[in-house]
Design an enzyme around this catalytic site. Structure first.
Site, PDB file in Angstrom:
ATOM      1  N   LYS A  36      39.999  32.106  25.559  1.00 62.93           N
ATOM      2  CA  LYS A  36      41.431  32.072  25.216  1.00 62.93           C
ATOM      3  C   LYS A  36      42.165  31.108  26.162  1.00 62.93           C
ATOM      4  CE  LYS A  36      42.222  36.071  28.177  1.00 62.93           C
ATOM      5  NZ  LYS A  36      42.228  37.545  28.219  1.00 62.93           N
ATOM      6  N   ARG A 134      48.294  49.192  27.092  1.00 64.52           N
ATOM      7  CA  ARG A 134      48.698  47.865  26.644  1.00 64.52           C
ATOM      8  C   ARG A 134      48.433  47.808  25.144  1.00 64.52           C
ATOM      9  NH1 ARG A 134      46.125  42.397  29.263  1.00 64.52           N
ATOM     10  NH2 ARG A 134      44.296  43.098  28.118  1.00 64.52           N
ATOM     11  N   HIS A 163      39.700  48.560  27.489  1.00 67.28           N
ATOM     12  CA  HIS A 163      39.943  47.604  28.575  1.00 67.28           C
ATOM     13  C   HIS A 163      40.303  48.369  29.848  1.00 67.28           C
ATOM     14  CE1 HIS A 163      40.530  43.485  29.856  1.00 67.28           C
ATOM     15  NE2 HIS A 163      41.742  43.730  30.295  1.00 67.28           N
ATOM     16  N   ARG A 222      32.686  41.264  28.217  1.00 70.73           N
ATOM     17  CA  ARG A 222      33.694  40.243  27.840  1.00 70.73           C
ATOM     18  C   ARG A 222      34.081  39.488  29.093  1.00 70.73           C
ATOM     19  NH1 ARG A 222      36.298  44.858  25.758  1.00 70.73           N
ATOM     20  NH2 ARG A 222      37.837  44.633  27.387  1.00 70.73           N
ATOM     21  N   TYR A 266      63.163  15.878  47.675  1.00 72.99           N
ATOM     22  CA  TYR A 266      64.428  16.540  47.328  1.00 72.99           C
ATOM     23  C   TYR A 266      64.770  17.638  48.330  1.00 72.99           C
ATOM     24  CZ  TYR A 266      64.187  14.653  42.533  1.00 72.99           C
ATOM     25  OH  TYR A 266      64.146  13.856  41.432  1.00 72.99           O
ATOM     26  N   CYS A 313      57.752  17.643  43.206  1.00 72.30           N
ATOM     27  CA  CYS A 313      58.678  17.183  42.167  1.00 72.30           C
ATOM     28  C   CYS A 313      58.036  17.380  40.788  1.00 72.30           C
ATOM     29  CB  CYS A 313      59.019  15.714  42.373  1.00 72.30           C
ATOM     30  SG  CYS A 313      59.591  15.321  44.043  1.00 72.30           S
ATOM     31  N   ASP A 315      56.931  15.180  38.646  1.00 69.31           N
ATOM     32  CA  ASP A 315      55.801  14.289  38.353  1.00 69.31           C
ATOM     33  C   ASP A 315      55.112  13.735  39.593  1.00 69.31           C
ATOM     34  OD1 ASP A 315      56.779  14.392  35.625  1.00 69.31           O
ATOM     35  OD2 ASP A 315      58.374  13.089  36.377  1.00 69.31           O
TER      36      ASP A 315
HETATM   37  C1  LIG Z   1      41.145  37.963  28.951  1.00 72.14           C
HETATM   38  C2  LIG Z   1      40.380  39.166  28.586  1.00 72.14           C
HETATM   39  C3  LIG Z   1      39.106  39.397  29.124  1.00 72.14           C
HETATM   40  C4  LIG Z   1      38.463  38.498  30.172  1.00 72.14           C
HETATM   41  O1  LIG Z   1      38.877  38.859  31.448  1.00 72.14           O
HETATM   42  P1  LIG Z   1      38.230  38.171  32.745  1.00 72.14           P
HETATM   43  O2  LIG Z   1      38.806  38.932  33.857  1.00 72.14           O
HETATM   44  O3  LIG Z   1      38.673  36.746  32.728  1.00 72.14           O
HETATM   45  O4  LIG Z   1      36.758  38.303  32.626  1.00 72.14           O
HETATM   46  C5  LIG Z   1      38.404  40.496  28.669  1.00 72.14           C
HETATM   47  N1  LIG Z   1      38.927  41.331  27.744  1.00 72.14           N
HETATM   48  C6  LIG Z   1      40.153  41.146  27.220  1.00 72.14           C
HETATM   49  C7  LIG Z   1      40.674  42.106  26.210  1.00 72.14           C
HETATM   50  C8  LIG Z   1      40.922  40.065  27.624  1.00 72.14           C
HETATM   51  O5  LIG Z   1      42.143  39.885  27.103  1.00 72.14           O
END
Ligand SMILES: *Cc1c(COP(=O)(O)O)cnc(C)c1O
Length: 379
Positions: A36, A134, A163, A222, A266, A313, A315
């Site tokens: 992602k 979440r 998660h 994941r 700046y 800055c 750029d």
């Molecule tokens: C982004 C994400 C992950 C990956 O997490 P990492 O800490 O980068 O391994 C796993 N599961 C879900 C649902 C996520 O959104």
């Protein structure tokens, strides 16, 4: 183009990291590679293709747009949409063979309706919320979800997931919470199986959990961060030797002598106490080089550290090179990564910017071209 500010991504490092992670997985545990946010800033298309060759089983994206872009570039692996499909997306989800994560009744019902227009079953993963609060159906009402899903013939329940909220923490209470989340998740999986569901994949762990919590591996992990070579904590201790894939570089644009007492940039927030040499770099906060690095960050030039002088800055950024002999326009500058024996890690930069490595990597802007290379070939 001539502007030298680029993010070089070593695709061989990704493959190396996959191999390192795999050694640490229990038998028959597969990998879902999270790509992602443009593969955490590494360039999703090239990364997805490399990881396909490296043998990961699935890819994970945040949204349908990211999934469609990968399909259009020819990526064939299953793609899980982790963070939200909207009712208006469903037709494209099915057409592009994306796998949605379901976590609301509305989407479940809408998908069942949309699926009736297609001959095939639609694969889905279903998310249970075990305490992150979440996304996901609450573990407390999971029985009703199982009842609904078991009778849906158009949906193929390919996966169940949850998660973790504090997978990376060493704190005793946090560890107890992770254990409780694992317990809740196991109970939900058991309930689904008892009702006759046969999910091919059961998954809970992100990178940190994969390293720390063997019980959280189930049969799929994941992983995002760790694939890119950033330690989510304890990787080294567990014998996982990671290689950061991304090197963010630029080159010195100009060098000037600044007499003692003069200010730089700046707001005049930097004044040299000595006669100084200041190098100007063609990178700024519009490239994702965070303004918080003003007077705090450092870069590598000629194998040595040079501190950021004054505010970053949009750029351009100035650095103090007084103690580095011979700096000239065109010299390579490493913002993130290794040069000679020195290294600036995403974790170190995150510390300066008061954020986390994830945000450092994702923040590298669109204006910075990604160059994909195979370091192995070069050496
Ligand atoms: C982004 C994400 C992950 C990956 O997490 P990492 O800490 O980068 O391994 C796993 N599961 C879900 C649902 C996520 O959104």
């Amino acid at each position: 183009m001539g502007r030298p500010t680029v993010a070089e991504v070593d695709l061989d490092a990704l493959t190396h990291n996959v191999q390192q992670i795999r050694r640490h997985l229990k038998e028959k545990v597969e990998i879902l590679a999270v790509v992602k946010a443009d593969a955490y800033g590494h360039g999703a298309e090239a990364v997805a293709k490399e990881l396909t060759l490296a043998g990961v089983s699935l890819l994970g994206v945040a949204c349908v747009e990211e999934g469609i872009a990968l399909r259009q570039s020819g990526v064939a692996l299953p793609i899980l949409v982790l963070s939200g499909v909207y009712p208006g997306d469903l037709q494209e989800v099915i057409r592009n063979r994306l796998t949605p994560v379901l976590y609301t009744w509305e989407t479940c019902r809408a998908l069942v309706e949309e699926a009736k227009k297609f001959p095939q079953q639609v694969s889905v993963h279903v998310k249970v919320d075990t305490g992150m609060n979440r996304l996901g159906f609450s573990w407390r009402n999971w029985g009703a979800v199982v009842e609904f899903l078991r009778s849906q013939e158009k949906l193929r329940i390919e996966g169940l997931l949850s998660h973790l909220a504090v997978a990376e923490s060493e704190d005793t209470e946090d560890r107890a919470f992770t254990q409780e989340q694992i317990r809740r998740f196991k109970a939900c999986v058991h309930q689904a199986r008892t009702a006759g569901m046969e999910p091919r994949y059961v998954h809970l762990g992100n990178s940190a959990a994969t390293v720390r919590w063997e019980e959280a591996q189930f049969n799929l992990v994941r992983t995002g961060l760790i694939l890119y070579g950033v330690d989510p904590g304890l990787a080294r201790e567990k014998g996982i030797a990671l290689r950061p894939a991304l090197t963010w570089k630029t080159a010195v644009l100009s060098v000037k002598q600044v007499p003692a007492g003069d200010s730089v940039s700046y707001g005049r927030l930097y004044s040299s106490r000595r006669d100084s040499l200041i190098a100007t770099l063609p990178v700024g906060y519009a490239d994702g080089y965070r303004r918080r690095l003003s007077n705090r960050g450092a870069v590598l030039i000629r194998g040595q550290r040079a501190r950021v002088a004054g505010v970053v800055c949009m750029d351009l950024t100035m650095v103090d090179v007084t103690t580095i002999p011979g700096v000239q326009p065109g010299d390579e500058v490493v913002l993130l990564g290794r040069q000679g024996r020195e290294e600036i890690s995403a974790a170190e930069m995150a510390g300066w910017a008061e954020t986390i490595p994830y945000e450092v990597l994702c923040a590298i802007g669109k204006r910075v071209p990604r160059l994909h290379v195979h370091r192995k070939d070069k050496n």
